[in-house]
Structure formats: structure tokens, C-alpha cells
Write an enzyme that holds these catalytic residues in place. Structure first.
Site: not given
Length: 372
Positions: A331, A271, A343
């Protein structure tokens, strides 16, 4: 007993000199401030499009030289460089503006009058959510200073009063407000996640804060997040005008690229690797111009840029999420408008995808957002 004239004159002169010595000191104290943001960004001009000339760390002491609307001209204590810093990144030391209160308008439309009476002429009208600085109170009327324009009076029935200080949000339930800046100090009150507090100062990893009901205490800097009101700098169209406005089309070229832990592209990403790759590959000049050295991990990326609230997100902002059981960030994605972000997901749909912030998983884990 009659005091000789010469002694009276000497006494007067001494008092004058004493006052003169104190005056610059008092003025200097009033002009000192503390940076309360993780990054105190110093810009060349008094707007968010101004080039970044230096970034000062949390807790740095600075001197305010002048004010222009919501911006202060300051001098860096490190290099002597002068620049402009946004009001919500700092708090003035001593009394200053912190002794004043801020009013938030609750009526759909509220008249600002020339005198504290319904007979007073209407100077202007304020809409719901508008903020004013409260200078004094005369019975059921507040005298206020408008952000742009003269002083006036508003009726107290249509305003919520809060501290006139930078606003922050509590990150975890059972966060403790203590009497002093240490873990052994008595607990004054326990705060819950999303509660609002107002920052009055900073010292060694602790914020001196005031609650909505004006209860004052100390809270760990890890327990709250500065909320910066930057709604005004948005363009009239409500869109971002600088280079990151095309980041949606740029990042969408990588849709479907597989997720792989500890990789940063272009054939696979985790990520933070995806965010790192997109910004450093396509927007390196933008980052350099603003003096931003983007870290590799999502947790460190969350400390770069200016914090923004969810209802102020613009295309190109970075959105961060926790692990669902604590406030630890694990994240990150790039906001692309319409409540969506792109993402690299390690979930069921592994790889680069577009998701909605309203999806149950991300809505529950949403932590913060920053603007580079």
C-alpha cells in the site's frame, strides 16, 4: 663489509621509485567508494534541489573527487558525467572515514572546549542530538571534528559513540547477522525490527554492517533499509519549497473517487494507481527534470527516490505500508502534512480518503517513506 656508494645510491633511488609508484595507488584506494542506496542520485549541484543528472545502481563503484560539507563530487563510471552525491548514499572503500567513530550528543547543551580540560575556553556549544566525528580520545575527553568549524574537545560522559557510517534500520524480527555473505555462514547475532545498524560495504545482495556495539557481519539487503539524514536540507520554515508543496490541494480534488483494483484514474484508482496518476498528470515535468520514471506498483515505487525516516516527512513524500504479517509492501499514499496522508483505500471506506499515520492500522503497518 663496506657497501660501494654506487650501490647505496641505486638502492635509495629504487626505494624512492617504489614509494612513488605506491602513493597514487594508495590515494586512489582511499578515494574509491561504493553506492549503498538503491538509487545513487547524482545531482548537478551539492544540494537536494540540484537537478538529477544520472542515477547509479546499488553496489556501483565510484571515485570521489572532492568533498563539500555533506556532499561528494563524483564521476559516473558509466558515462563519465560528474555530479554531486549525498554522503549517506555511499561508503568509502578501505579504512577512510569508516575507521573513525561518530558521537551523538546526549546533554541538552554541551560545551566544546579548546583543550581536554574544564579550564579550556569554550569554542562553541552543541545541542542534544548533534553529531560530531570523533578523532581521538584523551582519558575522559574526545577530540572531535565539528561539521562546520574547527576541532575541539568534549567530555565523554555526554556522548554516545557509534560507527561513523551510513545508518540503516532492520525491517524484520529475527534478522540474522552472519559471518560471511551467504546463507550457510555462521550466525553472529540475531537482530530485531527497528534495530539500528551501520553500513560498511555491499556485495552481491548483502550488506557488510556494524551494530551499535561494533559487532561486524553480513546481512541480506532485503532485511534492512537505509536511513538517510537529510534534516539539514529542509527550509527554515520546515516546509518543502519545490513544486510538490501544493500536492495536498491537487490530490484533494479526487477525494471520494472510488477504489478499483488495477486502475489508475481518473474515475477510479487502486492505491499505487492514485499516486501514479497524480504525479504523472500534475508533476510530469518535475519527474522528468529529476530523471524519475515512476513505476506503477507500490512495491516498485518504494525503490524510487531517497529514503526518509518518519520524523523527517515533508509534504509530497510517498509513504508505504506492509500487509501486516511480513515486510512486503502492498500500500502507498502521499504525505500531506500534519501526520496525514491521502490515498486510495480498499478498506471499509473504499476510495480516495485522508488518513492519519497514527491510526492503529497504519501505525502497525507503516514500512518506509521516500522523497522524489
Amino acid at each position: 663489509m663496506k657497501v660501494p656508494k654506487i650501490r647505496v645510491r641505486l638502492l635509495i633511488v629504487s626505494m624512492v621509485i617504489f614509494v612513488m609508484l605506491l602513493t597514487p595507488f594508495a590515494a586512489a584506494q582511499a578515494n574509491e567508494a561504493t553506492i549503498v542506496a538503491n538509487q545513487g542520485i547524482l545531482r548537478r549541484t551539492a544540494n537536494f534541489d540540484g537537478d538529477i543528472v544520472e542515477t547509479l545502481s546499488l553496489g556501483t563503484q565510484i571515485t570521489l573527487q572532492e568533498r563539500n560539507g555533506d556532499w561528494y563530487r563524483v564521476q559516473s563510471p558509466n558515462t563519465g558525467t560528474e555530479g554531486w552525491m549525498y554522503k549517506d548514499l555511499i561508503v568509502t572503500n578501505g579504512e577512510g572515514s569508516s575507521s573513525l567513530k561518530k558521537g551523538i550528543i546526549t546533554a541538552s547543551t554541551l560545551n566544546v572546549r579548546s583543550i581536554p580540560s574544564l579550564e579550556g575556553s569554550v569554542i562553541t556549544r552543541l545541542s542534544s542530538g548533534s553529531e560530531v566525528t570523533i578523532l581521538s580520545q584523551e582519558e575522559e575527553w574526545y577530540q572531535v571534528q565539528l561539521s562546520q568549524g574547527p576541532k575541539g574537545f568534549i567530555h565523554s560522559d555526554f556522548v554516545v559513540v557509534v560507527p561513523n557510517l551510513p545508518q540503516a534500520q532492520v525491517l524484520e524480527n529475527s534478522s540474522r547477522l552472519r559471518k560471511e555473505a551467504n546463507l550457510q555462514a555462521n550466525i553472529i547475532v540475531t537482530l530485531n525490527k527497528t534495530d539500528t545498524v551501520f553500513i560498511k560495504g555491499y556485495e552481491g545482495g548483502w550488506y557488510n554492517v556494524v551494530t551499535r556495539d561494533f559487532t561486524e557481519g553480513w546481512i541480506s539487503s532485503e532485511s534492512i533499509e537505509l536511513q538517510i539524514d537529510i534534516a539539514r536540507p529542509v527550509s527554515r520554515s520546515g516546509t518543502r519549497s519545490h513544486a510538490l508543496s501544493n500536492i495536498k490541494s491537487v490530490s484533494e480534488k479526487y477525494l471520494g473517487t472510488p477504489y478499483r483494483y488495477a486502475t489508475a484514474g481518473p474515475s477510479s484508482f487502486d492505491c499505487s494507481g492514485f499516486v501514479f496518476y497524480i504525479l504523472n498528470t500534475y508533476y510530469k515535468d518535475y519527474l522528468n527534470q529529476r530523471g524519475i520514471n515512476l513505476p506503477r506498483s507500490s512495491r516498485d515505487q518504494a525503490n524510487v527516490g531517497t529514503s526518509v525516516s518518519r520524523n523527517q516527512l515533508q509534504i509530497g513524500d510517498l509513504v508505504f505500508f506492509n500487509n501486516g504479517t511480513s515486510s512486503t509492501i502492498n500500500h502507498v499514499g502521499i504525505y500531506i502534512g500534519n501526520n496525514q496522508f491521502i490515498h486510495s483505500s480498499s478498506g471499509r471506506s473504499m476510495g480516495v480518503i485522508i488518513s492519519s499515520l497514527d491510526e492503529a492500522n497504519y501505525k502497525r503497518r507503516y514500512s518506509t517513506a521516500t522523497r522524489l
